[in-house]
Design a protein around this motif. Structure first.
Motif, PDB file in Angstrom:
ATOM      1  N   PHE A 200     -58.762 -76.657  11.204  1.00  0.00           N
ATOM      2  CA  PHE A 200     -58.537 -76.626   9.759  1.00  0.00           C
ATOM      3  C   PHE A 200     -57.060 -76.475   9.390  1.00  0.00           C
ATOM      4  CE2 PHE A 200     -58.324 -74.334   5.669  1.00  0.00           C
ATOM      5  CZ  PHE A 200     -58.958 -75.264   4.859  1.00  0.00           C
ATOM      6  N   THR A 201     -56.315 -75.635  10.110  1.00  0.00           N
ATOM      7  CA  THR A 201     -54.905 -75.387   9.780  1.00  0.00           C
ATOM      8  C   THR A 201     -53.942 -76.245  10.598  1.00  0.00           C
ATOM      9  OG1 THR A 201     -54.802 -73.562  11.384  1.00  0.00           O
ATOM     10  CG2 THR A 201     -55.423 -73.007   9.118  1.00  0.00           C
ATOM     11  N   ASP A 202     -54.474 -77.141  11.414  1.00  0.00           N
ATOM     12  CA  ASP A 202     -53.648 -77.992  12.271  1.00  0.00           C
ATOM     13  C   ASP A 202     -53.414 -79.329  11.556  1.00  0.00           C
ATOM     14  OD1 ASP A 202     -52.584 -79.689  14.208  1.00  0.00           O
ATOM     15  OD2 ASP A 202     -53.775 -78.821  15.832  1.00  0.00           O
ATOM     16  N   GLU A 203     -52.238 -79.499  10.977  1.00  0.00           N
ATOM     17  CA  GLU A 203     -51.948 -80.704  10.188  1.00  0.00           C
ATOM     18  C   GLU A 203     -51.973 -81.965  11.048  1.00  0.00           C
ATOM     19  OE1 GLU A 203     -51.735 -81.160   6.981  1.00  0.00           O
ATOM     20  OE2 GLU A 203     -52.225 -79.032   6.704  1.00  0.00           O
ATOM     21  N   ALA A 204     -51.493 -81.862  12.292  1.00  0.00           N
ATOM     22  CA  ALA A 204     -51.488 -83.035  13.179  1.00  0.00           C
ATOM     23  C   ALA A 204     -52.923 -83.474  13.488  1.00  0.00           C
ATOM     24  CB  ALA A 204     -50.735 -82.719  14.460  1.00  0.00           C
ATOM     25  N   TYR A 205     -53.797 -82.494  13.709  1.00  0.00           N
ATOM     26  CA  TYR A 205     -55.196 -82.807  13.999  1.00  0.00           C
ATOM     27  C   TYR A 205     -55.883 -83.417  12.767  1.00  0.00           C
ATOM     28  CZ  TYR A 205     -60.055 -82.275  15.512  1.00  0.00           C
ATOM     29  OH  TYR A 205     -61.368 -82.505  15.858  1.00  0.00           O
ATOM     30  N   ARG A 206     -55.600 -82.863  11.591  1.00  0.00           N
ATOM     31  CA  ARG A 206     -56.196 -83.385  10.371  1.00  0.00           C
ATOM     32  C   ARG A 206     -55.744 -84.834  10.110  1.00  0.00           C
ATOM     33  NH1 ARG A 206     -58.109 -79.185   6.806  1.00  0.00           N
ATOM     34  NH2 ARG A 206     -57.712 -80.538   5.018  1.00  0.00           N
ATOM     35  N   LYS A 207     -54.486 -85.111  10.401  1.00  0.00           N
ATOM     36  CA  LYS A 207     -53.965 -86.466  10.242  1.00  0.00           C
ATOM     37  C   LYS A 207     -54.663 -87.419  11.210  1.00  0.00           C
ATOM     38  CE  LYS A 207     -49.657 -89.124  10.230  1.00  0.00           C
ATOM     39  NZ  LYS A 207     -48.177 -89.060  10.426  1.00  0.00           N
ATOM     40  N   ARG A 208     -54.890 -86.929  12.411  1.00  0.00           N
ATOM     41  CA  ARG A 208     -55.571 -87.746  13.413  1.00  0.00           C
ATOM     42  C   ARG A 208     -57.016 -88.040  12.979  1.00  0.00           C
ATOM     43  NH1 ARG A 208     -54.655 -91.618  17.129  1.00  0.00           N
ATOM     44  NH2 ARG A 208     -55.821 -91.313  19.071  1.00  0.00           N
ATOM     45  N   ARG A 209     -57.672 -87.059  12.410  1.00  0.00           N
ATOM     46  CA  ARG A 209     -59.033 -87.272  11.943  1.00  0.00           C
ATOM     47  C   ARG A 209     -59.068 -88.303  10.808  1.00  0.00           C
ATOM     48  NH1 ARG A 209     -63.027 -83.423  13.255  1.00  0.00           N
ATOM     49  NH2 ARG A 209     -64.326 -84.644  11.829  1.00  0.00           N
ATOM     50  N   LYS A 210     -58.051 -88.270   9.982  1.00  0.00           N
ATOM     51  CA  LYS A 210     -57.959 -89.277   8.912  1.00  0.00           C
ATOM     52  C   LYS A 210     -57.851 -90.680   9.505  1.00  0.00           C
ATOM     53  CE  LYS A 210     -57.165 -90.922   4.696  1.00  0.00           C
ATOM     54  NZ  LYS A 210     -56.689 -92.276   4.997  1.00  0.00           N
ATOM     55  N   TYR A 211     -57.112 -90.795  10.603  1.00  0.00           N
ATOM     56  CA  TYR A 211     -56.982 -92.085  11.285  1.00  0.00           C
ATOM     57  C   TYR A 211     -58.354 -92.586  11.753  1.00  0.00           C
ATOM     58  CZ  TYR A 211     -56.441 -95.130  15.363  1.00  0.00           C
ATOM     59  OH  TYR A 211     -56.584 -96.129  16.280  1.00  0.00           O
ATOM     60  N   PHE A 212     -59.142 -91.694  12.357  1.00  0.00           N
ATOM     61  CA  PHE A 212     -60.460 -92.096  12.839  1.00  0.00           C
ATOM     62  C   PHE A 212     -61.373 -92.491  11.682  1.00  0.00           C
ATOM     63  CE2 PHE A 212     -59.205 -89.637  16.662  1.00  0.00           C
ATOM     64  CZ  PHE A 212     -59.490 -90.595  17.618  1.00  0.00           C
ATOM     65  N   THR A 213     -61.246 -91.816  10.560  1.00  0.00           N
ATOM     66  CA  THR A 213     -62.032 -92.175   9.379  1.00  0.00           C
ATOM     67  C   THR A 213     -61.696 -93.586   8.921  1.00  0.00           C
ATOM     68  OG1 THR A 213     -62.197 -89.876   8.638  1.00  0.00           O
ATOM     69  CG2 THR A 213     -62.519 -91.592   6.977  1.00  0.00           C
ATOM     70  N   ASP A 214     -60.421 -93.909   8.867  1.00  0.00           N
ATOM     71  CA  ASP A 214     -59.988 -95.243   8.433  1.00  0.00           C
ATOM     72  C   ASP A 214     -60.472 -96.318   9.398  1.00  0.00           C
ATOM     73  OD1 ASP A 214     -58.731 -94.043   6.298  1.00  0.00           O
ATOM     74  OD2 ASP A 214     -56.742 -94.066   7.221  1.00  0.00           O
ATOM     75  N   VAL A 215     -60.410 -96.029  10.687  1.00  0.00           N
ATOM     76  CA  VAL A 215     -60.873 -96.987  11.702  1.00  0.00           C
ATOM     77  C   VAL A 215     -62.361 -97.268  11.523  1.00  0.00           C
ATOM     78  CG1 VAL A 215     -61.339 -97.271  14.162  1.00  0.00           C
ATOM     79  CG2 VAL A 215     -59.096 -96.474  13.413  1.00  0.00           C
ATOM     80  N   SER A 216     -63.134 -96.221  11.333  1.00  0.00           N
ATOM     81  CA  SER A 216     -64.577 -96.368  11.178  1.00  0.00           C
ATOM     82  C   SER A 216     -64.931 -97.123   9.906  1.00  0.00           C
ATOM     83  CB  SER A 216     -65.243 -94.992  11.168  1.00  0.00           C
ATOM     84  OG  SER A 216     -66.613 -95.098  10.859  1.00  0.00           O
ATOM     85  N   ASN A 217     -64.275 -96.779   8.809  1.00  0.00           N
ATOM     86  CA  ASN A 217     -64.611 -97.395   7.525  1.00  0.00           C
ATOM     87  C   ASN A 217     -64.254 -98.876   7.454  1.00  0.00           C
ATOM     88  OD1 ASN A 217     -65.624 -94.996   6.576  1.00  0.00           O
ATOM     89  ND2 ASN A 217     -63.772 -94.418   5.470  1.00  0.00           N
ATOM     90  N   SER A 218     -63.371 -99.313   8.337  1.00  0.00           N
ATOM     91  CA  SER A 218     -62.978-100.730   8.330  1.00  0.00           C
ATOM     92  C   SER A 218     -63.936-101.606   9.127  1.00  0.00           C
ATOM     93  CB  SER A 218     -61.567-100.885   8.906  1.00  0.00           C
ATOM     94  OG  SER A 218     -61.540-100.543  10.286  1.00  0.00           O
ATOM     95  N   TYR A 219     -64.874-100.975   9.842  1.00  0.00           N
ATOM     96  CA  TYR A 219     -65.782-101.740  10.707  1.00  0.00           C
ATOM     97  C   TYR A 219     -66.925-102.356   9.909  1.00  0.00           C
ATOM     98  CZ  TYR A 219     -69.386-102.745  14.150  1.00  0.00           C
ATOM     99  OH  TYR A 219     -70.356-103.360  14.895  1.00  0.00           O
ATOM    100  N   LYS A 220     -67.305-103.597  10.277  1.00  0.00           N
ATOM    101  CA  LYS A 220     -68.453-104.284   9.706  1.00  0.00           C
ATOM    102  C   LYS A 220     -69.353-104.775  10.835  1.00  0.00           C
ATOM    103  CE  LYS A 220     -66.880-103.901   5.537  1.00  0.00           C
ATOM    104  NZ  LYS A 220     -67.259-102.698   4.814  1.00  0.00           N
ATOM    105  N   SER A 221     -70.640-104.812  10.578  1.00  0.00           N
ATOM    106  CA  SER A 221     -71.602-105.269  11.584  1.00  0.00           C
ATOM    107  C   SER A 221     -71.223-106.643  12.112  1.00  0.00           C
ATOM    108  CB  SER A 221     -73.004-105.325  10.974  1.00  0.00           C
ATOM    109  OG  SER A 221     -73.453-104.057  10.610  1.00  0.00           O
ATOM    110  N   GLY A 222     -71.339-106.795  13.414  1.00  0.00           N
ATOM    111  CA  GLY A 222     -71.030-108.067  14.055  1.00  0.00           C
ATOM    112  C   GLY A 222     -69.629-108.148  14.606  1.00  0.00           C
ATOM    113  N   GLN A 223     -68.747-107.257  14.167  1.00  0.00           N
ATOM    114  CA  GLN A 223     -67.386-107.236  14.700  1.00  0.00           C
ATOM    115  C   GLN A 223     -67.344-106.475  16.025  1.00  0.00           C
ATOM    116  OE1 GLN A 223     -65.126-105.286  11.631  1.00  0.00           O
ATOM    117  NE2 GLN A 223     -65.006-107.108  10.332  1.00  0.00           N
TER     118      GLN A 223
END
Length: 438
Positions: free
Chosen positions: A136-159
């Motif tokens: 929760f207090t680790d800014e680098a970790y929170r930024k990394r989690r945001k990256y994974f969220t963006d990666v996941s949200n960009s995915y579409k079935s079949g890709q």
């Protein structure tokens, strides 16, 4: 007019409109022409109905909202024994076909695999950490989690599933978990897990110094049982998670737990997904069990989805079975938790024989070790009991998964069921003939 969205089918009718007064016995079909064939397509398709002596009651067409299709054509026709042949002909000459149901009686749920893309946008948490989370207090970790969220949200079935370049720190965290757990698998995991785990090492890059890529694991699963992985940014509802299983899609996270506590995570992470669940999705009996629960959830009431979720929790996540009178784990929550795996196998909690009726009443414990575990005879026992339990879920329709189109077919007429039985009969004849030859 009619309107189709990714998740629902809507019919706009006005009271007293004679054109929209339809019999419940009529069959409603919507299909899309192949793009570029709009001029002659409507006449060609209607000719299929005429040649099979199908009486059409209503016809509508419009430009398709799908970029890969030309026209969308809606027809309502009287039921006929020739209708199966019409549907087969349309399937071979159109880009998409769906038999619509009685809108007032059939609830909305995903009908095709592309509908699951909407699930990734309706998650409960996506990178937002609770105050008690180790990162929760680790800014680098929170930024990394945001990256994974963006990666996941960009995915579409079949890709292709997105590949991630994990950091040295993330690989070290994975290594700590991997090293501890493999010490226990030979004595604490069931035989199915220990039979498949070496294959994950051989084909998917499971090792201490490497975090496997979801794409590689998904391709392995598809070859084994037809299951595939789908990236997800965080927790989703039980209904959405189970609905994906109906299509043999397992939603998996790609982020990893905080390095300060490598043997603990308050949420599913890639260690949990890959070390806990993947091996069983490569087992045919367990894969069928997972899909059966998913299919049972489609169109079920909230009450029964909750019951299925409880059964899923005590089996898929925290299930135990017996082998030679010894307790073994098959639940992914246990097989990805060094501490709880030992706790459960050493019999420090209450044990009960697996029974879906009782399991469906259980409350979920997510903040501590489970106070009680259900013990099955084996994985087949779990599957067979859940099949019987699924039959008790009240529905006015049947569900069939078509593995060729990856679509859900809603069965509301004897004609549909008879068509499926005919196909099964043909397949059975071929197998019986083969049995005589071998």
């Amino acid at each position: 007019m009619y309107q189709i969205t990714n998740k629902t089918i809507e019919c706009n009718r006005k009271d007293g409109d004679k054109n929209n007064n339809t019999s419940d016995k009529n069959v409603r079909i919507i299909f899309s022409s192949i793009k570029g064939d709009e001029v002659n397509s409507l006449a060609q398709y209607l000719k299929i109905f005429s040649e099979n002596s199908i009486n059409l009651k209503h016809i509508e067409s419009r430009a398709s909202l799908n970029e890969h299709s030309g026209l969308e054509i809606f027809v309502e026709c009287e039921p006929s024994e020739n209708l199966n042949q019409v549907i087969l002909s349309l399937e071979s000459e159109t880009s998409r076909i769906r038999i619509l149901d009685n809108i007032d009686e059939i609830p909305s749920f995903p009908r095709c695999i592309q509908d699951l893309d909407q699930i990734t946008k309706e998650i409960w948490s996506s990178g937002e950490l609770e105050a008690d989370h180790p990162g929760f207090t680790d800014e680098a970790y929170r930024k990394r989690r945001k990256y994974f969220t963006d990666v996941s949200n960009s995915y579409k079935s079949g890709q292709p599933l997105p590949r991630v370049e994990y950091t040295a720190e993330e690989i070290a965290t994975w290594g700590s978990v991997f090293r501890k757990l493999i010490e226990l698998y030979s004595t604490h995991a069931c035989k199915e897990y220990n039979q498949i785990f070496p294959l994950l090492i051989e084909h998917c890059g499971f090792r201490e110094d490497n975090i496997p890529q979801l794409e590689d694991v998904s391709n392995f699963l598809k070859r084994r049982t037809g299951f595939q992985l789908g990236p997800i940014a965080g927790l989703i509802s039980v209904r959405d998670f189970l609905a994906a299983l109906a299509f043999r899609i397992f939603h998996a996270t790609q982020y990893i737990r905080h390095p300060s506590q490598p043997l603990y995570t308050p949420e599913p992470d890639i260690c949990h997904e890959l070390l806990g669940h993947v091996a069983f999705l490569a087992d045919s009996n367990f894969a069928q069990f997972a899909q059966n629960i998913g299919l049972a959830s489609l169109g079920a009431s909230d009450e029964y989805v909750e019951k299925l979720g409880a059964c899923f929790w005590v089996t898929f996540e925290f299930g135990l079975c017996t082998e030679n009178v010894k307790l073994k784990a098959y639940g992914g929550g246990l097989l990805s938790s060094f501490g709880e795996l030992q706790y459960a196998i050493e019999g420090k909690a209450e044990m009960r024989p697996f029974d879906p009726i009782n399991a469906a009443k259980e409350s979920l414990t997510i903040t501590s070790y489970q106070p009680m575990y259900y013990v099955a005879e084996n994985l087949k026992d779990v599957r067979d009991r859940m099949i019987q339990f699924s039959k008790t879920i009240p529905k006015k329709f049947g569900i069939h998964y078509n593995p060729y189109t990856q679509n859900i077919e809603v069965l509301t007429s004897k004609t549909q069921v008879q068509s499926l039985l005919e196909n099964l009969h043909q397949q059975t004849d071929v197998l019986l003939d083969t049995l005589k030859r071998v």
